[in-house]
Scaffold this motif. Structure first.
Motif, mmCIF file in Angstrom:
data_model
loop_
_atom_site.group_PDB
_atom_site.id
_atom_site.type_symbol
_atom_site.label_atom_id
_atom_site.label_comp_id
_atom_site.label_asym_id
_atom_site.label_seq_id
_atom_site.Cartn_x
_atom_site.Cartn_y
_atom_site.Cartn_z
ATOM 1 N N GLY A 1 0.751 -1.247 0.000
ATOM 2 C CA GLY A 1 0.000 0.000 0.000
ATOM 3 C C GLY A 1 0.776 1.288 0.000
ATOM 4 N N SER A 2 2.032 1.314 -0.435
ATOM 5 C CA SER A 2 2.817 2.541 -0.301
ATOM 6 C C SER A 2 3.096 3.215 -1.636
ATOM 7 C CB SER A 2 4.143 2.228 0.395
ATOM 8 O OG SER A 2 4.880 1.278 -0.334
ATOM 9 N N PHE A 3 2.190 3.097 -2.608
ATOM 10 C CA PHE A 3 2.456 3.615 -3.943
ATOM 11 C C PHE A 3 2.557 5.135 -3.973
ATOM 12 C CE2 PHE A 3 2.266 -0.455 -5.430
ATOM 13 C CZ PHE A 3 1.024 -1.078 -5.348
ATOM 14 N N ILE A 4 1.517 5.828 -3.557
ATOM 15 C CA ILE A 4 1.517 7.282 -3.631
ATOM 16 C C ILE A 4 2.597 7.862 -2.725
ATOM 17 C CG2 ILE A 4 0.185 9.330 -2.975
ATOM 18 C CD1 ILE A 4 -2.247 8.076 -4.250
ATOM 19 N N GLU A 5 2.784 7.273 -1.569
ATOM 20 C CA GLU A 5 3.817 7.757 -0.665
ATOM 21 C C GLU A 5 5.197 7.687 -1.317
ATOM 22 O OE1 GLU A 5 1.019 5.308 1.936
ATOM 23 O OE2 GLU A 5 1.215 5.881 -0.156
ATOM 24 N N GLN A 6 5.465 6.615 -2.025
ATOM 25 C CA GLN A 6 6.754 6.468 -2.687
ATOM 26 C C GLN A 6 6.927 7.521 -3.772
ATOM 27 O OE1 GLN A 6 6.808 2.441 -4.057
ATOM 28 N NE2 GLN A 6 7.289 1.593 -2.047
ATOM 29 N N TYR A 7 5.874 7.745 -4.555
ATOM 30 C CA TYR A 7 5.968 8.725 -5.635
ATOM 31 C C TYR A 7 6.230 10.120 -5.093
ATOM 32 C CZ TYR A 7 4.625 11.728 -9.515
ATOM 33 O OH TYR A 7 4.621 12.693 -10.480
ATOM 34 N N ASN B 1 4.165 7.024 6.935
ATOM 35 C CA ASN B 1 3.851 5.610 6.728
ATOM 36 C C ASN B 1 2.488 5.454 6.074
ATOM 37 O OD1 ASN B 1 1.774 5.614 8.771
ATOM 38 N ND2 ASN B 1 3.366 5.450 10.333
ATOM 39 N N ASP B 2 2.192 4.213 5.693
ATOM 40 C CA ASP B 2 0.977 3.944 4.933
ATOM 41 C C ASP B 2 -0.284 4.342 5.696
ATOM 42 O OD1 ASP B 2 2.634 2.845 3.036
ATOM 43 O OD2 ASP B 2 2.426 0.815 3.816
ATOM 44 N N GLU B 3 -0.277 4.087 7.002
ATOM 45 C CA GLU B 3 -1.477 4.353 7.787
ATOM 46 C C GLU B 3 -1.815 5.839 7.803
ATOM 47 O OE1 GLU B 3 -3.368 3.232 12.150
ATOM 48 O OE2 GLU B 3 -1.369 2.516 11.580
ATOM 49 N N MET B 4 -0.799 6.705 7.799
ATOM 50 C CA MET B 4 -1.042 8.144 7.763
ATOM 51 C C MET B 4 -1.760 8.550 6.481
ATOM 52 S SD MET B 4 2.575 9.685 9.172
ATOM 53 C CE MET B 4 3.196 9.332 10.817
ATOM 54 N N LEU C 1 -6.622 13.246 -4.258
ATOM 55 C CA LEU C 1 -6.835 14.633 -4.654
ATOM 56 C C LEU C 1 -6.276 15.539 -3.576
ATOM 57 C CD1 LEU C 1 -10.519 14.341 -5.935
ATOM 58 C CD2 LEU C 1 -8.580 15.058 -7.332
ATOM 59 N N ASP C 2 -5.430 16.494 -3.992
ATOM 60 C CA ASP C 2 -4.838 17.423 -3.032
ATOM 61 C C ASP C 2 -4.544 18.755 -3.701
ATOM 62 O OD1 ASP C 2 -3.415 18.427 -0.674
ATOM 63 O OD2 ASP C 2 -1.613 18.117 -1.877
ATOM 64 N N GLN C 3 -5.256 19.797 -3.305
ATOM 65 C CA GLN C 3 -4.969 21.176 -3.721
ATOM 66 C C GLN C 3 -4.675 21.303 -5.214
ATOM 67 O OE1 GLN C 3 -3.550 24.062 -0.754
ATOM 68 N NE2 GLN C 3 -2.019 22.529 -0.287
ATOM 69 N N GLY C 4 -5.651 20.943 -6.045
ATOM 70 C CA GLY C 4 -5.492 21.126 -7.479
ATOM 71 C C GLY C 4 -4.643 20.090 -8.174
ATOM 72 N N GLU C 5 -4.331 18.990 -7.525
ATOM 73 C CA GLU C 5 -3.541 17.920 -8.126
ATOM 74 C C GLU C 5 -4.252 16.584 -7.943
ATOM 75 O OE1 GLU C 5 -0.483 18.280 -9.720
ATOM 76 O OE2 GLU C 5 -0.635 20.443 -9.467
ATOM 77 N N LEU C 6 -4.163 15.757 -8.975
ATOM 78 C CA LEU C 6 -4.677 14.393 -8.905
ATOM 79 C C LEU C 6 -3.493 13.447 -9.022
ATOM 80 C CD1 LEU C 6 -6.969 12.272 -8.933
ATOM 81 C CD2 LEU C 6 -7.089 12.585 -11.424
ATOM 82 N N PHE C 7 -3.286 12.627 -7.998
ATOM 83 C CA PHE C 7 -2.211 11.640 -7.990
ATOM 84 C C PHE C 7 -2.815 10.267 -8.271
ATOM 85 C CE2 PHE C 7 -0.924 15.119 -5.284
ATOM 86 C CZ PHE C 7 0.373 15.379 -5.696
ATOM 87 N N ILE C 8 -2.223 9.529 -9.199
ATOM 88 C CA ILE C 8 -2.742 8.231 -9.619
ATOM 89 C C ILE C 8 -1.603 7.220 -9.633
ATOM 90 C CG2 ILE C 8 -3.887 6.936 -11.468
ATOM 91 C CD1 ILE C 8 -4.991 9.585 -12.509
ATOM 92 N N THR C 9 -1.849 6.037 -9.109
ATOM 93 C CA THR C 9 -0.903 4.943 -9.299
ATOM 94 C C THR C 9 -1.631 3.777 -9.951
ATOM 95 O OG1 THR C 9 -1.279 3.953 -7.126
ATOM 96 C CG2 THR C 9 0.478 5.588 -7.305
ATOM 97 N N THR C 10 -1.032 3.249 -10.994
ATOM 98 C CA THR C 10 -1.550 2.083 -11.685
ATOM 99 C C THR C 10 -0.421 1.068 -11.820
ATOM 100 O OG1 THR C 10 -1.057 3.147 -13.798
ATOM 101 C CG2 THR C 10 -3.324 3.308 -13.002
ATOM 102 N N THR C 11 -0.792 -0.162 -12.111
ATOM 103 C CA THR C 11 0.209 -1.210 -12.309
ATOM 104 C C THR C 11 -0.021 -1.881 -13.646
ATOM 105 O OG1 THR C 11 0.377 -1.600 -9.953
ATOM 106 C CG2 THR C 11 1.181 -3.329 -11.400
ATOM 107 N N TYR C 12 1.006 -1.902 -14.448
ATOM 108 C CA TYR C 12 0.958 -2.547 -15.763
ATOM 109 C C TYR C 12 1.658 -3.894 -15.677
ATOM 110 C CZ TYR C 12 1.834 -3.380 -20.738
ATOM 111 O OH TYR C 12 1.898 -3.932 -21.983
ATOM 112 N N HIS C 13 0.919 -4.958 -16.014
ATOM 113 C CA HIS C 13 1.491 -6.307 -16.061
ATOM 114 C C HIS C 13 1.403 -6.808 -17.499
ATOM 115 C CE1 HIS C 13 2.807 -10.203 -14.537
ATOM 116 N NE2 HIS C 13 1.915 -10.747 -15.332
ATOM 117 N N SER C 14 2.549 -6.918 -18.143
ATOM 118 C CA SER C 14 2.609 -7.328 -19.542
ATOM 119 C C SER C 14 2.399 -8.830 -19.674
ATOM 120 C CB SER C 14 3.970 -6.941 -20.135
ATOM 121 O OG SER C 14 4.112 -7.472 -21.434
#
Length: 352
Positions: A79-85, A92-95, A121-134
Motif C-alpha cells: 500500500g505505499s504507492f503514492i507515498e513512494q511517488y 507511513n501507509d497508515e497516515m 486529490l490534493d490542492q489542485g492535483e490528482l495523484f494516480i498509481t496504476t500497475t501494468y502487467h505485460s
C-alpha cells in the motif's frame, strides 16, 4: 533472520471474520520483490538460506484476508504507492490511508493488464498509481521504453486522458514515472494538475491510457473525493509586496497548507515599460529552517503559484519565504542569471 522465519511458521491468523480475497499478480510480485530484497544481502556470505515453510508461503503469496479497501492500503508490502511517488520517507501507509481513495479496478487487453491502485486529490492535483502487467517479459525498463514492445502503438502514455464530472480536463501540467517490479510488472505514477477542483465533494472521474494506434485502450471510471484533505487544509493571508530594480512588482497573497503540501499564491506584474525580464520564485523554510522541496510551479503570470511537498504530515507552524529572480533574457552571464533578495524575506506564522 532465522527468528523471522520461525515467527512466520508459528504465526496463527484468525481469518473467519474476513472475506477472503485472492492476491492479484501485482500483489504477489510485490511480495516476491520485498522478500527478495530482504534475503539478497545474505547470498554474498554463501550461506544456505532457510526456506519459509509451505504454510508461510501459502499465507503470504496465495491469499490475504481483507475486509475493505482500507485494509489493503495498510498492508506494508502493497500500500505505499503514492507515498513512494511523493518521496515522503517520514510518512507511513497508515497516515496516508485517510486521504487516499483505494480503487482496485483491473482492465485487460491482448497486451496485458492495467490495475488502477489508488488515487488522491490534493490542492489542485490528482495523484494516480496504476500497475501494468505485460503478457510477456519486457526487455527494456528505461523510462517510457518498456512500452515499445506493444506492436500497434509507439508507447503507453504515462499521463492518462482525464474527464471529471463529464468534462475533459485541460491539465496545466503534471508528471509521471515508473517503478519496475519484475520483467513484466511496472508501477506507473501519474500526477495531473487540475486547477480549481473542489476537494470537499465527490467527483466522477474517467481516465484512460490510450492513443490513436491502440485499438483496445485501458479505461477506468470511478468516484473520488478530497474531503478528508480539504478538512485539514488551512489558509494564511500574507498580502506583502516588493519591486525589483527594473520596476517589476510582486504581490505575495497567501499560503495554503494541506497535510501533504503547501501552495504559495502570488502575483507578478511587468515593469512600467511592459517588460518582464525576470521570473520570481521563492525558497521556503519551515520553523526548523528545513527547506521545502518544490514540486510544481506556474510563474511569470499575474496569478502565479509554487507548490511544495512536505517531508511529513505534521503541520508547519512558521514559514520563511526568500525570493529570488531568474533573468530570462538571452545572453546573460551565468553568474547573473539568479539573484537572491534577502532584503525582501517574509516570515509569518501559519494558521492552524
Amino acid at each position: 533472520m532465522s527468528e523471522l522465519f520461525k515467527l512466520f511458521n508459528r504465526a496463527k491468523i484468525q481469518t473467519e471474520k474476513y472475506d477472503e480475497t485472492p492476491l492479484s499478480d501485482l500483489e504477489i510480485a510485490r511480495i516476491k520483490k520485498r522478500l527478495h530484497s530482504k534475503l539478497k544481502t545474505q547470498t554474498s556470505k554463501k550461506k544456505k538460506l532457510t526456506i519459509l515453510s509451505g504454510v508461510g508461503i501459502a499465507m503470504l503469496a496465495a491469499t490475504i484476508a481483507i475486509s475493505s479497501p482500507n485494509a489493503l492500503a495498510k498492508l506494508p508490502i502493497i500500500g505505499s504507492f503514492i507515498e513512494q511517488y511523493m518521496n515522503h520517507p517520514a510518512v507511513n501507509d497508515e497516515m496516508y490511508t485517510t486521504y487516499k481513495n483505494i480503487i482496485g479496478q483491473t482492465k485487460e487487453n491482448k497486451y496485458g493488464t492495467l490495475t488502477l491502485n489508488e488515487v488522491m486529490l490534493d490542492q489542485g492535483e490528482l495523484f494516480i498509481t496504476t500497475t501494468y502487467h505485460s503478457n510477456k517479459p519486457v526487455p527494456n525498463s528505461e523510462y517510457l521504453q518498456f512500452n515499445k514492445h506493444l506492436p500497434d502503438t509507439d508507447y503507453l502514455p504515462l499521463i492518462p486522458e482525464i474527464k471529471i464530472d463529464g468534462k475533459e480536463v485541460e491539465s496545466g501540467g503534471g508528471g509521471a514515472g515508473n517503478d519496475k517490479i519484475d520483467d513484466q510488472t511496472f508501477v506507473i505514477y501519474s500526477q495531473i494538475s487540475i486547477p480549481n477542483i473542489e476537494l470537499s465533494k465527490p467527483h466522477d472521474i474517467q481516465f484512460s491510457f490510450k492513443n490513436d494506434k491502440l485499438s483496445d485502450p485501458w479505461e477506468f471510471n470511478f468516484t473520488a473525493t478530497g474531503e478528508a484533505i480539504a478538512a485539514k487544509t488551512t489558509e494564511t493571508m500574507i498580502n506583502q509586496s516588493f519591486s525589483l530594480p527594473n520596476g517589476q512588482k510582486v504581490v505575495v497573497e497567501k499560503i495554503t497548507q494541506s497535510p501533504v503540501s503547501l501552495i504559495l499564491y502570488y502575483h507578478m506584474f511587468p515593469a512600467p515599460d511592459k517588460t518582464m525580464d525576470y521570473d520570481v520564485q521563492f525558497r521556503l523554510y519551515d520553523q526548523n529552517n528545513n527547506e521545502l522541496g518544490q514540486s510544481a510551479f506556474k510563474t511569470m503570470l499575474e496569478n502565479s503559484t509554487l507548490r511544495f511537498q512536505k517531508e511529513n504530515m505534521e503541520p508547519i507552524t512558521n514559514i520563511t519565504l526568500v525570493p529570488h529572480s531568474i533573468n530570462v533574457k538571452s545572453g546573460v552571464p551565468h553568474k547573473d542569471v539568479v539573484k537572491v533578495f534577502h532584503e525582501y524575506t517574509i516570515t509569518t506564522q501559519l494558521n492552524k
